[in-house]
Design an enzyme around this catalytic site. Structure first.
Site, PDB file in Angstrom:
ATOM      1  N   LYS A   1       0.865  -1.190   0.000  1.00  0.00           N
ATOM      2  CA  LYS A   1       0.000   0.000   0.000  1.00  0.00           C
ATOM      3  C   LYS A   1       0.890   1.225   0.000  1.00  0.00           C
ATOM      4  O   LYS A   1       2.039   1.163   0.426  1.00  0.00           O
ATOM      5  CB  LYS A   1      -0.854   0.000   1.274  1.00  0.00           C
ATOM      6  CG  LYS A   1      -2.117   0.809   1.146  1.00  0.00           C
ATOM      7  CD  LYS A   1      -3.239  -0.009   0.527  1.00  0.00           C
ATOM      8  CE  LYS A   1      -4.443   0.823   0.214  1.00  0.00           C
ATOM      9  NZ  LYS A   1      -5.589  -0.029  -0.142  1.00  0.00           N
TER      10      LYS A   1
ATOM     11  N   ASP B   1      -7.058   4.415  -4.274  1.00  0.00           N
ATOM     12  CA  ASP B   1      -7.702   4.285  -2.955  1.00  0.00           C
ATOM     13  C   ASP B   1      -8.330   5.661  -2.711  1.00  0.00           C
ATOM     14  O   ASP B   1      -8.548   6.416  -3.693  1.00  0.00           O
ATOM     15  CB  ASP B   1      -6.663   3.899  -1.881  1.00  0.00           C
ATOM     16  CG  ASP B   1      -7.305   3.356  -0.597  1.00  0.00           C
ATOM     17  OD1 ASP B   1      -7.594   2.162  -0.531  1.00  0.00           O
ATOM     18  OD2 ASP B   1      -7.540   4.154   0.341  1.00  0.00           O
TER      19      ASP B   1
HETATM   20  N1  GLU Z   1      -7.407   0.260  -2.655  1.00  0.00           N
HETATM   21  C1  GLU Z   1      -8.165  -0.906  -2.952  1.00  0.00           C
HETATM   22  C2  GLU Z   1      -8.222  -1.822  -1.745  1.00  0.00           C
HETATM   23  O1  GLU Z   1      -8.274  -1.340  -0.641  1.00  0.00           O
HETATM   24  C3  GLU Z   1      -7.752  -1.594  -4.245  1.00  0.00           C
HETATM   25  C4  GLU Z   1      -6.339  -1.969  -4.383  1.00  0.00           C
HETATM   26  C5  GLU Z   1      -5.948  -2.487  -5.781  1.00  0.00           C
HETATM   27  O2  GLU Z   1      -6.796  -2.576  -6.658  1.00  0.00           O
HETATM   28  O3  GLU Z   1      -4.777  -2.799  -5.924  1.00  0.00           O
HETATM   29  O4  GLU Z   1      -8.294  -3.017  -1.829  1.00  0.00           O
END
Ligand code: GLU
Length: 449
Positions: free
Chosen positions: A129, A169
């Site tokens: 992340k 996100d």
């Molecule tokens: N931010 C999204 C999550 O919390 C998606 C992450 C992604 O698609 O890599 O899962």
């Protein structure tokens, strides 16, 4: 607070002392450890090989300066992060969050959760992340572009389709991903579509990715209802938030026959008893980049905007917190329970506080955690990676059917695992244990790395 298995206590203490002040990260780790007691009893090899201790320490953490120039010529300096948590199952995978609240503890909580969420999808993706404390609110397109370009000027050296694949996100959608992909392409002189997901449809993006987190949330809730021979049809639903997750959760709930009567933003909530007019909400949020109060004004007498209350005061059968972490506490759930709410499912990441989760369990309200409920977003990112790798594009219907299948199998896997480990019907235990064992087994196979 429930007691931890004695083998897990020193692990949690080590997490607290090595990561001081990172309260959201502590919360996310504790929530997983609370589920793992029966796992280490049944499979002592996980404790003996320090798999859990290793998982609590990110493989790599990158923190960098992001300088950029405003339209008026002022120099701003933000902080950028990418925490590459686990690559046991595949390249690090997870979104980027741009929000003033972002600091290392937030990125680590999100990255830690992402490991298990991604494992639960059954797809070959590790967990990571990133993000920045940059606040896109009130910034012009040109300012957002310059920020994204500066952010990518550092990030590009750490990512790639086989290494680390960021996505969106909170605060990062199609516009920001476009500016970042453009800069990545320019710096590397390579059109590597598979390096980012959530891309626009004309430049390597996948159908359904924009909708996937919200749609997947509604599909998951429908599966929960199906176990009781019930459905969303006619159910009154409250969805907090009004960003990407909330908007598409509302859309799919409506398509499946439910009626969403409230949504919100950081300034308050709108109550619309006849059901949210989604086309109007999309216009206000995505085109005008306005607030839900603007929606209420445009809707006239149909809807009311409340700035000094809680969205959880609105009576409903199902509550879907889709805004941000720790937005639904024990006071909120007490009202939901009093009003007869029977399901709470997390569309956002960790939106329900630990106390509130316990209150729901005591009242026999069915609760499902983000790792399972909102995994449709990242699962569809993995489908986007598949399409990029094969230089193919799939239709909307085909992709949506794949998403629905994945959500059904996540749901069923949670219940089967919960049964197997002695907590029937407990989605938290099912999601944590099922995600954990998949990652842990790969780590055991790959040696101490
Ligand atoms: N931010 C999204 C999550 O919390 C998606 C992450 C992604 O698609 O890599 O899962």
């Amino acid at each position: 607070m429930p007691v931890l298995d004695e083998r897990l206590v020193p692990i949690f203490e080590e997490v607290l002392s090595r990561n001081p002040g990172e309260t959201e990260f502590h919360q996310a780790v504790r929530e997983v450890l609370e589920s793992l007691g029966p796992v280490v009893s049944k499979h002592p090899q996980y404790a003996d090989s320090a798999v859990i201790r290793r998982l609590c320490e990110p493989e790599r953490q990158i923190i960098f300066r992001v300088p950029w120039v405003t339209d008026s010529g002022k120099i701003e300096v933000n902080r950028g992060f990418r925490v590459e948590f686990s690559s046991a199952l595949g390249p690090y995978k997870g979104g980027l969050r741009f929000h003033p609240s972002v600091y290392l503890g937030i990125v680590k909580f999100l990255g830690f959760e992402q490991i298990f969420k991604n494992a639960l999808t059954g797809l070959p993706i590790g967990g990571g992340k990133g993000g920045s404390d940059f606040d896109p609110k009130g910034r012009t397109d040109a300012e957002v572009m310059r920020f994204c370009q500066s952010f990518m000027t550092e990030l590009y050296r750490h990512i790639g389709e086989y290494t680390d694949v960021p996505a969106g996100d909170i605060g990062v959608g199609g516009r920001e991903l476009g500016y970042m992909f453009g800069q990545y392409k320019r710096i590397t002189n390579r059109y590597e579509s598979g390096t980012l997901t959530g891309k626009g449809l004309s430049w390597g993006g996948a159908q359904v990715r924009t909708e996937a987190t919200g749609y997947g949330t509604a599909f998951f809730v429908n599966e929960m209802l199906r176990t009781e021979q019930d459905s969303l049809d006619g159910k009154k639903v409250v969805v907090s938030g009004s960003g990407n997750v909330a908007i598409y959760a509302i859309e799919k709930v409506h398509q499946l026959g439910g009626i969403v009567v409230a949504c919100s933003d950081s300034a308050g909530y709108v109550h619309d008893p006849a059901g949210i007019d989604l086309e109007l909400l999309k216009e206000v949020k995505n085109v005008q980049r306005g607030r839900v109060s603007d929606y209420a004004v445009a809707r006239g007498n149909q809807a009311s905007f409340v700035s000094d209350g809680s969205i959880w005061d609105v009576p409903c059968d199902i509550a879907l917190p889709c805004a941000t972490q720790n937005e639904l506490d024990s006071i909120g759930v007490a009202t939901l329970i009093r009003n007869g709410c029977c399901i709470v499912a997390e569309g956002a990441n960790m939106p329900v506080t630990p106390d509130a989760i316990r209150t729901l369990a005591d009242a026999n309200v069915r609760f499902a955690p983000a790792k399972a409920v909102n995994a449709g977003g990242v699962a569809t990112s993995a489908l986007e990676m598949q399409q990029n790798a094969s230089r193919d594009t799939w239709t909307f219907d085909y992709t949506q059917n794949r998403l629905a299948e994945i959500m059904r199998s996540i749901h069923d896997r949670c219940l089967e695992t919960a049964d197997e480990y002695g907590s029937p019907g407990n989605y938290v235990a099912g999601a944590n244990i099922s995600g954990f064992t998949r990652v842990a087994d790969s780590m055991l196979a790959l040696g101490v790395i």
